[in-house]
Design a protein around this motif. Structure first.
Motif, mmCIF file in Angstrom:
data_model
loop_
_atom_site.group_PDB
_atom_site.id
_atom_site.type_symbol
_atom_site.label_atom_id
_atom_site.label_comp_id
_atom_site.label_asym_id
_atom_site.label_seq_id
_atom_site.Cartn_x
_atom_site.Cartn_y
_atom_site.Cartn_z
ATOM 1 N N ARG A 101 38.892 37.521 47.384
ATOM 2 C CA ARG A 101 40.103 36.734 46.765
ATOM 3 C C ARG A 101 40.848 37.522 45.793
ATOM 4 O O ARG A 101 42.494 36.722 45.800
ATOM 5 C CB ARG A 101 39.343 35.023 46.071
ATOM 6 C CG ARG A 101 39.305 34.710 47.253
ATOM 7 C CD ARG A 101 38.819 32.791 46.336
ATOM 8 N NE ARG A 101 38.368 32.391 47.240
ATOM 9 C CZ ARG A 101 37.311 31.275 47.470
ATOM 10 N NH1 ARG A 101 36.451 31.664 45.932
ATOM 11 N NH2 ARG A 101 36.864 30.499 48.322
ATOM 12 N N LEU A 102 40.193 38.074 45.107
ATOM 13 C CA LEU A 102 41.079 39.270 43.488
ATOM 14 C C LEU A 102 41.393 40.189 44.822
ATOM 15 O O LEU A 102 43.287 40.037 44.859
ATOM 16 C CB LEU A 102 40.476 40.061 43.260
ATOM 17 C CG LEU A 102 40.896 41.046 42.041
ATOM 18 C CD1 LEU A 102 41.754 39.677 41.190
ATOM 19 C CD2 LEU A 102 39.931 41.316 41.545
ATOM 20 N N LEU A 104 43.539 39.573 47.570
ATOM 21 C CA LEU A 104 43.788 39.218 48.311
ATOM 22 C C LEU A 104 45.646 38.506 47.792
ATOM 23 O O LEU A 104 46.602 37.985 47.565
ATOM 24 C CB LEU A 104 43.677 37.596 49.621
ATOM 25 C CG LEU A 104 42.932 38.111 50.488
ATOM 26 C CD1 LEU A 104 42.344 36.832 51.052
ATOM 27 C CD2 LEU A 104 44.086 38.652 51.371
ATOM 28 N N GLN A 105 45.539 38.043 46.268
ATOM 29 C CA GLN A 105 46.492 37.891 45.330
ATOM 30 C C GLN A 105 46.718 39.443 45.446
ATOM 31 O O GLN A 105 48.052 38.827 43.359
ATOM 32 C CB GLN A 105 44.940 36.912 44.447
ATOM 33 C CG GLN A 105 44.948 36.086 45.139
ATOM 34 C CD GLN A 105 44.319 35.156 43.939
ATOM 35 O OE1 GLN A 105 44.130 35.468 42.320
ATOM 36 N NE2 GLN A 105 43.323 33.888 44.178
ATOM 37 N N GLY A 106 46.739 40.310 44.723
ATOM 38 C CA GLY A 106 47.451 41.424 45.147
ATOM 39 C C GLY A 106 46.529 42.942 43.893
ATOM 40 O O GLY A 106 47.171 43.556 43.613
ATOM 41 N N ARG A 150 44.016 42.492 38.151
ATOM 42 C CA ARG A 150 45.134 42.571 38.297
ATOM 43 C C ARG A 150 46.237 42.846 38.284
ATOM 44 O O ARG A 150 46.601 43.566 37.899
ATOM 45 C CB ARG A 150 45.276 41.185 36.916
ATOM 46 C CG ARG A 150 44.842 39.802 36.112
ATOM 47 C CD ARG A 150 44.676 38.969 36.963
ATOM 48 N NE ARG A 150 43.929 37.213 35.911
ATOM 49 C CZ ARG A 150 43.142 37.605 36.087
ATOM 50 N NH1 ARG A 150 42.147 38.497 36.213
ATOM 51 N NH2 ARG A 150 42.887 36.361 35.019
ATOM 52 N N SER A 151 47.220 42.792 39.196
ATOM 53 C CA SER A 151 48.390 43.125 39.274
ATOM 54 C C SER A 151 49.745 42.875 38.798
ATOM 55 O O SER A 151 49.811 41.953 37.427
ATOM 56 C CB SER A 151 48.658 43.097 41.174
ATOM 57 O OG SER A 151 49.511 41.616 40.703
ATOM 58 N N MET A 154 50.865 39.810 38.372
ATOM 59 C CA MET A 154 50.380 39.121 38.088
ATOM 60 C C MET A 154 50.402 39.079 36.437
ATOM 61 O O MET A 154 49.995 37.779 35.691
ATOM 62 C CB MET A 154 48.974 38.887 38.334
ATOM 63 C CG MET A 154 48.295 38.807 39.656
ATOM 64 S SD MET A 154 47.220 39.555 41.101
ATOM 65 C CE MET A 154 45.933 37.762 40.743
#
Length: 196
Positions: A101-102, A104-106, A150-151, A154
């Motif tokens: 999930r992390l 896929l969220q960038g 986190r990207s 984000m």
């Protein structure tokens, strides 16, 4: 894979490849991919060469290595080749789902306990005795979010900053800690007991 089934919505399509030639065939076909999952020991090619090739070809598409290997050198080399994550097959299903999930969220996911900093120019002896490592409060906030995968985008959203400001903070953090990348920065902070 059952873990991916839990992540995806109905109708999600999975494309499997048995060897490197099939992987490259899928890439060359022009099919849109949201995520690529690679086994380093796939027949037909050196896994790291294939990973580097995929990173170049799949610009912007996250690539994750899913492997039985827990060899630290494999994990570090995977990071150096441009993968967004390395998930060991022994990872518990719940954590594996969070990692996917992390990504896929960038974000990025690497098992921190397995990434060695032995070859990093930064060591505890070389870092400043200051418990904040010489970072500002804002940089410590950015470092904390970096360590959580986190990207920049984000982090900017979460802290109410511009993407450019976050990029500047990240560059300063890496320079101050004398490390090459985000994972090494998080490891140094963790080893020195900074609350992340």
């Amino acid at each position: 894979m059952a873990v991916l089934d839990q992540l995806c919505q109905k109708g999600t399509e999975f494309i499997e490849a048995e060897d490197a030639n099939q992987v490259l065939g899928v890439i060359d076909s022009g099919i849109h991919l949201d995520l690529a999952i690679l086994d380093l020991f796939m027949p037909g090619a050196d896994g790291f060469e294939l990973l580097s090739d995929l990173t170049a070809r799949l610009d912007g598409i996250p690539i994750v290595v899913l492997s039985a290997s827990e060899d630290r050198s494999h994990i570090r080399k995977t990071l150096d080749c441009g993968a967004c994550g390395y998930i060991t097959k022994s990872t518990p299903a719940a954590l594996m789902i969070q990692a996917f999930r992390l990504i896929l969220q960038g974000g990025m996911y690497f098992p921190v306990e397995l990434v060695s900093t032995a070859h990093s120019p930064a060591s505890c002896d070389q870092l400043p005795p200051d418990p904040t490592l010489g970072l500002t409060d804002r940089q410590l906030e950015v470092l904390s979010l970096m360590a959580k995968g986190r990207s920049n985008k984000m982090i900017a959203r979460e802290l109410g900053l511009s993407a450019f400001t976050v990029k500047t903070h990240v560059a300063s953090i890496l320079r101050t800690l004398q490390v090459a990348n985000r994972v090494e920065a998080a490891l140094v902070a963790s080893r020195l007991g900074i609350d992340l």
